[in-house]
Design a protein around this motif. Sequence first.
Motif, PDB file in Angstrom:
ATOM      1  N   ALA A   1       0.829  -1.206   0.000  1.00  0.00           N
ATOM      2  CA  ALA A   1       0.000   0.000   0.000  1.00  0.00           C
ATOM      3  C   ALA A   1       0.863   1.256   0.000  1.00  0.00           C
ATOM      4  CB  ALA A   1      -0.926  -0.013   1.217  1.00  0.00           C
ATOM      5  N   ARG A   2       1.927   1.245   0.786  1.00  0.00           N
ATOM      6  CA  ARG A   2       2.820   2.393   0.876  1.00  0.00           C
ATOM      7  C   ARG A   2       3.506   2.660  -0.470  1.00  0.00           C
ATOM      8  NH1 ARG A   2       5.669   0.594   4.734  1.00  0.00           N
ATOM      9  NH2 ARG A   2       4.619   1.619   6.474  1.00  0.00           N
ATOM     10  N   ALA A   3       3.951   1.598  -1.113  1.00  0.00           N
ATOM     11  CA  ALA A   3       4.622   1.758  -2.416  1.00  0.00           C
ATOM     12  C   ALA A   3       3.681   2.362  -3.451  1.00  0.00           C
ATOM     13  CB  ALA A   3       5.150   0.408  -2.898  1.00  0.00           C
ATOM     14  N   LYS A   4       2.424   1.931  -3.440  1.00  0.00           N
ATOM     15  CA  LYS A   4       1.451   2.455  -4.402  1.00  0.00           C
ATOM     16  C   LYS A   4       1.156   3.926  -4.153  1.00  0.00           C
ATOM     17  CE  LYS A   4      -0.717  -2.030  -5.204  1.00  0.00           C
ATOM     18  NZ  LYS A   4      -1.922  -2.861  -5.054  1.00  0.00           N
ATOM     19  N   ALA A   5       0.936   4.282  -2.898  1.00  0.00           N
ATOM     20  CA  ALA A   5       0.639   5.683  -2.584  1.00  0.00           C
ATOM     21  C   ALA A   5       1.817   6.587  -2.921  1.00  0.00           C
ATOM     22  CB  ALA A   5       0.256   5.823  -1.115  1.00  0.00           C
ATOM     23  N   ARG A   6       3.018   6.167  -2.535  1.00  0.00           N
ATOM     24  CA  ARG A   6       4.199   6.993  -2.785  1.00  0.00           C
ATOM     25  C   ARG A   6       4.499   7.124  -4.275  1.00  0.00           C
ATOM     26  NH1 ARG A   6       8.386   4.812   1.917  1.00  0.00           N
ATOM     27  NH2 ARG A   6       7.388   5.879   3.696  1.00  0.00           N
ATOM     28  N   ALA A   7       4.135   6.111  -5.056  1.00  0.00           N
ATOM     29  CA  ALA A   7       4.434   6.134  -6.493  1.00  0.00           C
ATOM     30  C   ALA A   7       3.715   7.257  -7.229  1.00  0.00           C
ATOM     31  CB  ALA A   7       4.077   4.789  -7.123  1.00  0.00           C
ATOM     32  N   VAL A   8       2.573   7.691  -6.710  1.00  0.00           N
ATOM     33  CA  VAL A   8       1.804   8.739  -7.400  1.00  0.00           C
ATOM     34  C   VAL A   8       1.717  10.045  -6.610  1.00  0.00           C
ATOM     35  CG1 VAL A   8       0.432   6.976  -8.574  1.00  0.00           C
ATOM     36  CG2 VAL A   8      -0.469   8.055  -6.512  1.00  0.00           C
ATOM     37  N   ALA A   9       2.179  10.046  -5.361  1.00  0.00           N
ATOM     38  CA  ALA A   9       1.964  11.196  -4.474  1.00  0.00           C
ATOM     39  C   ALA A   9       2.590  12.482  -4.994  1.00  0.00           C
ATOM     40  CB  ALA A   9       2.491  10.881  -3.077  1.00  0.00           C
ATOM     41  N   SER A  10       3.730  12.396  -5.686  1.00  0.00           N
ATOM     42  CA  SER A  10       4.406  13.618  -6.128  1.00  0.00           C
ATOM     43  C   SER A  10       3.570  14.419  -7.128  1.00  0.00           C
ATOM     44  CB  SER A  10       5.767  13.275  -6.741  1.00  0.00           C
ATOM     45  OG  SER A  10       5.598  12.470  -7.897  1.00  0.00           O
ATOM     46  N   GLN A  11       2.613  13.749  -7.776  1.00  0.00           N
ATOM     47  CA  GLN A  11       1.748  14.429  -8.744  1.00  0.00           C
ATOM     48  C   GLN A  11       0.571  15.140  -8.067  1.00  0.00           C
ATOM     49  OE1 GLN A  11       0.683  11.650 -12.028  1.00  0.00           O
ATOM     50  NE2 GLN A  11       2.038  10.236 -10.944  1.00  0.00           N
ATOM     51  N   PHE A  12       0.352  14.854  -6.779  1.00  0.00           N
ATOM     52  CA  PHE A  12      -0.869  15.330  -6.109  1.00  0.00           C
ATOM     53  C   PHE A  12      -0.550  15.848  -4.708  1.00  0.00           C
ATOM     54  CE2 PHE A  12      -2.066  11.871  -9.008  1.00  0.00           C
ATOM     55  CZ  PHE A  12      -3.017  12.501  -9.810  1.00  0.00           C
ATOM     56  N   HIS A  13       0.356  16.810  -4.607  1.00  0.00           N
ATOM     57  CA  HIS A  13       0.851  17.230  -3.293  1.00  0.00           C
ATOM     58  C   HIS A  13      -0.257  17.768  -2.389  1.00  0.00           C
ATOM     59  CE1 HIS A  13       3.559  18.659  -0.218  1.00  0.00           C
ATOM     60  NE2 HIS A  13       2.987  19.858  -0.280  1.00  0.00           N
ATOM     61  N   ASP A  14      -1.205  18.510  -2.940  1.00  0.00           N
ATOM     62  CA  ASP A  14      -2.234  19.126  -2.106  1.00  0.00           C
ATOM     63  C   ASP A  14      -3.446  18.236  -1.872  1.00  0.00           C
ATOM     64  OD1 ASP A  14      -0.850  21.504  -1.687  1.00  0.00           O
ATOM     65  OD2 ASP A  14      -1.530  22.321  -3.601  1.00  0.00           O
ATOM     66  N   ASP A  15      -3.479  17.084  -2.522  1.00  0.00           N
ATOM     67  CA  ASP A  15      -4.617  16.175  -2.415  1.00  0.00           C
ATOM     68  C   ASP A  15      -4.342  15.088  -1.377  1.00  0.00           C
ATOM     69  OD1 ASP A  15      -6.168  17.392  -4.562  1.00  0.00           O
ATOM     70  OD2 ASP A  15      -4.645  16.584  -5.910  1.00  0.00           O
ATOM     71  N   VAL A  16      -5.331  14.251  -1.145  1.00  0.00           N
ATOM     72  CA  VAL A  16      -5.181  13.088  -0.273  1.00  0.00           C
ATOM     73  C   VAL A  16      -5.029  11.862  -1.178  1.00  0.00           C
ATOM     74  CG1 VAL A  16      -6.298  11.613   1.439  1.00  0.00           C
ATOM     75  CG2 VAL A  16      -6.525  14.107   1.599  1.00  0.00           C
ATOM     76  N   VAL A  17      -3.913  11.171  -1.058  1.00  0.00           N
ATOM     77  CA  VAL A  17      -3.617  10.016  -1.906  1.00  0.00           C
ATOM     78  C   VAL A  17      -3.777   8.740  -1.086  1.00  0.00           C
ATOM     79  CG1 VAL A  17      -1.867   8.841  -3.301  1.00  0.00           C
ATOM     80  CG2 VAL A  17      -2.031  11.343  -3.346  1.00  0.00           C
ATOM     81  N   ILE A  18      -4.533   7.794  -1.638  1.00  0.00           N
ATOM     82  CA  ILE A  18      -4.775   6.532  -0.947  1.00  0.00           C
ATOM     83  C   ILE A  18      -4.178   5.381  -1.743  1.00  0.00           C
ATOM     84  CG2 ILE A  18      -6.516   4.921  -0.079  1.00  0.00           C
ATOM     85  CD1 ILE A  18      -8.449   7.279   0.154  1.00  0.00           C
ATOM     86  N   GLY A  19      -3.305   4.625  -1.093  1.00  0.00           N
ATOM     87  CA  GLY A  19      -2.797   3.369  -1.644  1.00  0.00           C
ATOM     88  C   GLY A  19      -3.333   2.233  -0.807  1.00  0.00           C
ATOM     89  N   GLY A  20      -3.729   1.151  -1.463  1.00  0.00           N
ATOM     90  CA  GLY A  20      -4.267   0.004  -0.719  1.00  0.00           C
ATOM     91  C   GLY A  20      -3.881  -1.305  -1.360  1.00  0.00           C
ATOM     92  N   ASP A  21      -3.834  -2.329  -0.540  1.00  0.00           N
ATOM     93  CA  ASP A  21      -3.593  -3.672  -1.062  1.00  0.00           C
ATOM     94  C   ASP A  21      -4.180  -4.690  -0.090  1.00  0.00           C
ATOM     95  OD1 ASP A  21      -1.874  -6.264  -1.746  1.00  0.00           O
ATOM     96  OD2 ASP A  21      -1.761  -4.866  -3.419  1.00  0.00           O
ATOM     97  N   SER A  22      -4.756  -5.747  -0.633  1.00  0.00           N
ATOM     98  CA  SER A  22      -5.380  -6.785   0.192  1.00  0.00           C
ATOM     99  C   SER A  22      -4.804  -8.156  -0.145  1.00  0.00           C
ATOM    100  CB  SER A  22      -6.896  -6.831  -0.037  1.00  0.00           C
ATOM    101  OG  SER A  22      -7.493  -5.611   0.321  1.00  0.00           O
TER     102      SER A  22
END
Length: 198
Positions: free
Chosen positions: A51-72
Amino acid sequence: MRIVLASSSPSRRMILQNAGVDPVIQPADVDEDALLAATDGSPEEAVATLARAKARAVASQFHDDVVIGGDSMLLIDGRLQGKPHTPETTVARWHEQAGKVAHLLTGHCILHRGQEFVETSTTTVHFAQASDADIAAYAASGEPWQCAGAFTLEALGGWFIDRIEGDPSSVIGLSLPVVRRALYGFGLDASDFWNAEK
């Protein structure tokens, strides 16, 4: 300010949409197998790592937004299982898990303006003793191929889940209580995002 989902999962999108949020969909491109191979921790830590890898992979494009990464993943008999991908693997998994109790682990990583919230939710799943014919038909439907544990709760798979103990939204793919706790930790409210436009 928007909620960005670092996933192409239709189930995760559905959870947010049903909860009044129209998320931005930005799937993360990460090598899940390599990450899992490099993870030397508990099953809960493994799904949190993904989940952390997914969120961090796109976070730089959305600094002011809330980014959610998840995995089950499904923890059954001490082993983690992800998506079956094929009807043959789905049938094999269901013959193994029918009538058993397992734990669906959903890792969450939620990022906002440099802050990071990570939590893994655990839900106990009681699988029905499904018939061979139903297992074959379910596998042939294609529905469970891209689902952790080879099942869904909200669609055809609901026929074969006797009960769960825990958060239903987490089993579907994203825990609203976990997301709420993260938002509160960032000084935000869930209602800030209701019916937000992309």
